[in-house]
Design an enzyme around this catalytic site. Structure first.
Site, PDB file in Angstrom:
ATOM      1  CB  ALA A   1      -8.692   6.926  -1.201  1.00  0.00           C
ATOM      2  CB  THR A   2     -13.521   5.813  -3.577  1.00  0.00           C
ATOM      3  OG1 THR A   2     -12.593   4.657  -3.844  1.00  0.00           O
ATOM      4  CG2 THR A   2     -14.410   5.498  -4.265  1.00  0.00           C
TER       5      THR A   2
ATOM      6  CG  ASN B  30      -3.268   3.454  -9.240  1.00  0.00           C
ATOM      7  OD1 ASN B  30      -3.703   4.557  -9.976  1.00  0.00           O
ATOM      8  ND2 ASN B  30      -4.165   2.521  -9.688  1.00  0.00           N
TER       9      ASN B  30
ATOM     10  CD  GLN C 101      -1.046   3.148  -4.821  1.00  0.00           C
ATOM     11  OE1 GLN C 101      -0.151   2.321  -4.585  1.00  0.00           O
ATOM     12  NE2 GLN C 101      -2.032   2.337  -4.457  1.00  0.00           N
TER      13      GLN C 101
ATOM     14  CB  SER D 248      -6.655   4.730   1.249  1.00  0.00           C
ATOM     15  OG  SER D 248      -7.010   3.826   1.592  1.00  0.00           O
ATOM     16  CB  ALA D 249      -6.059   3.493   6.634  1.00  0.00           C
ATOM     17  CG  HIS D 250      -6.959  -0.336   2.109  1.00  0.00           C
ATOM     18  ND1 HIS D 250      -5.627  -0.888   0.930  1.00  0.00           N
ATOM     19  CD2 HIS D 250      -7.359   0.321   1.580  1.00  0.00           C
ATOM     20  CE1 HIS D 250      -6.669  -1.041   0.145  1.00  0.00           C
ATOM     21  NE2 HIS D 250      -7.684   0.333  -0.157  1.00  0.00           N
TER      22      HIS D 250
ATOM     23  CB  THR E 129     -21.016   5.981  14.325  1.00  0.00           C
ATOM     24  OG1 THR E 129     -22.792   6.531  15.204  1.00  0.00           O
ATOM     25  CG2 THR E 129     -20.285   6.394  16.009  1.00  0.00           C
TER      26      THR E 129
ATOM     27  CB  CYS F  12     -10.525  -0.320  -9.249  1.00  0.00           C
ATOM     28  SG  CYS F  12      -9.875   0.094  -7.341  1.00  0.00           S
TER      29      CYS F  12
END
Length: 363
Positions: free
Chosen positions: A73-74, A143, A171, A188-190, A226, A308
């Site tokens: 996401a960053t 967040n 979020q 963001s996936a995580h 890639t 962060c």
């Protein structure tokens, strides 16, 4: 370890892990290691897996847009803000409680910072503060305190002046419904039980951004480098599972919220009760030192705010924007839970936190 830090990251879903494994196989085990940009059979199979994942991620987003995979996401927020400000040069504005990935870009762009109230919810859009032919950033779920922001109202205000609306949905994606109206959406996936190292930027049809990086034609010519089929597959599987379990996950989170509120009656809630995502509990207690509490309750994983910025020693910019004093901000902790948190775990974690507070003389 009792894990109560779901805003920082979430456990990897078994389904996401399983989806990733094929694309991590080496020689002798399969052909999942192929480069999706290659034109041979194995490469085409890898490319197809990436496109399946793209569709799975897009399924919980508004129609009429394109998903571009990023490293997280960053990167997506930097891309949207820095290139968006070039595409729409009329100025930039953003909420004071945005994540640092957005806020530091806003500072570089000399953006107008939009205020929030004491409950951590953005004040209604002020036409005088909305740029014309520019860009407005409004996150969906904060967040640090979990408050849900009026994204649709800011989108309408931005569009009325010919500006774009960027929504940081990190979020909120998979947890609350994403409103219509955004032109750019960062993911963001995580945060949804997917792997770390991958995110996405959704771009509404008709919005033209220049690439953030050059050097190849990957991601429809928009993001060089890639592409990892394994990370994409994990993200896609996590998104599909979040869509499938949306109602069940929401009901579970509400049960845990009620339990936590019952167990911490002496603590003061930071942020509104509603509109709020109830998997985020940010609370404070007079006389508590948050850093020491983390040390004394070391078997419970929780935080003092954004992961962060937790090591910086600075107090939360979100709490300060809400008008919380520095002393109260340092007495605040953030607890987060979700799909894989049991009621027994939460009860044990909160008991440990209350016991640690008593060691500081707080009953």
């Amino acid at each position: 370890m009792i894990y109560l830090d779901y805003q920082a990251t979430t456990p990897l879903a078994p389904e996401a892990r399983a989806a990733m494994l094929r694309w991590l196989e080496g020689p002798g085990e399969g052909d999942g290691y192929a480069n999706p940009s290659s034109t041979h059979k194995a490469g085409r199979a890898a490319a197809a897996a990436v496109e399946v994942a793209r569709d799975q991620v897009a399924a919980m987003l508004p129609g009429g847009g394109r998903v571009f995979f990023t490293s997280g996401a960053t990167e997506a927020l930097n891309w949207a803000l820095l290139r968006g400000a070039e595409a729409k040069p009329g100025g930039v504005a953003g909420l004071s409680i945005e994540h640092a990935a957005s806020l530091q870009c806003l500072e570089r762009l000399n953006a107008t910072i939009l205020p929030v109230d004491g409950a951590g919810v953005a004040l209604p859009p002020d036409d005088a503060l909305i740029p014309e032919n520019g860009l407005v950033a409004a996150m969906l779920v904060n967040n640090e305190v979990g408050t849900i922001q009026p994204v649709a109202a800011f989108a309408a205000a931005a569009h009325a002046k010919g500006s774009l609306l960027l929504c940081d949905a990190v979020q909120g994606y998979g947890r609350v419904t994403i409103p219509d109206g955004a032109d750019l959406i960062a993911l963001s996936a995580h945060k949804i039980h997917g792997p770390k190292g991958i995110g996405a930027l959704w771009v509404k049809d008709g919005v033209d951004l220049e690439p953030l990086m050059v050097g190849g034609a990957q991601e429809q010519g928009m993001r060089s480098g890639t592409v990892s089929p394994a990370l994409c597959a994990g993200f896609g599987a996590a998104a599909a599972l979040a869509a499938e379990r949306f109602d069940a996950d929401a009901a579970h989170v509400e049960r845990l919220w009620s339990l936590a509120m019952d167990m911490l009656p002496e603590w003061t809630l930071n942020g509104a009760v509603t509109p709020r995502y109830h998997g985020n509990l940010n609370v404070r207690r007079e006389g508590v030192n948050g850093l020491r509490l983390m040390s004394d309750a070391r078997n419970v994983a929780f935080s003092l705010g954004s992961a962060c910025g937790s090591g910086s020693g600075k107090v939360s910019h979100v709490l300060r924007a809400m008008g919380v004093s520095e002393a109260d901000a340092r007495a605040s902790i953030r607890l987060g839970w979700g799909r894989y948190t049991s009621e027994a775990e939460l009860r044990a974690g909160l008991t440990a936190i209350r016991d640690a507070a008593r060691l500081q003389g707080v009953n």
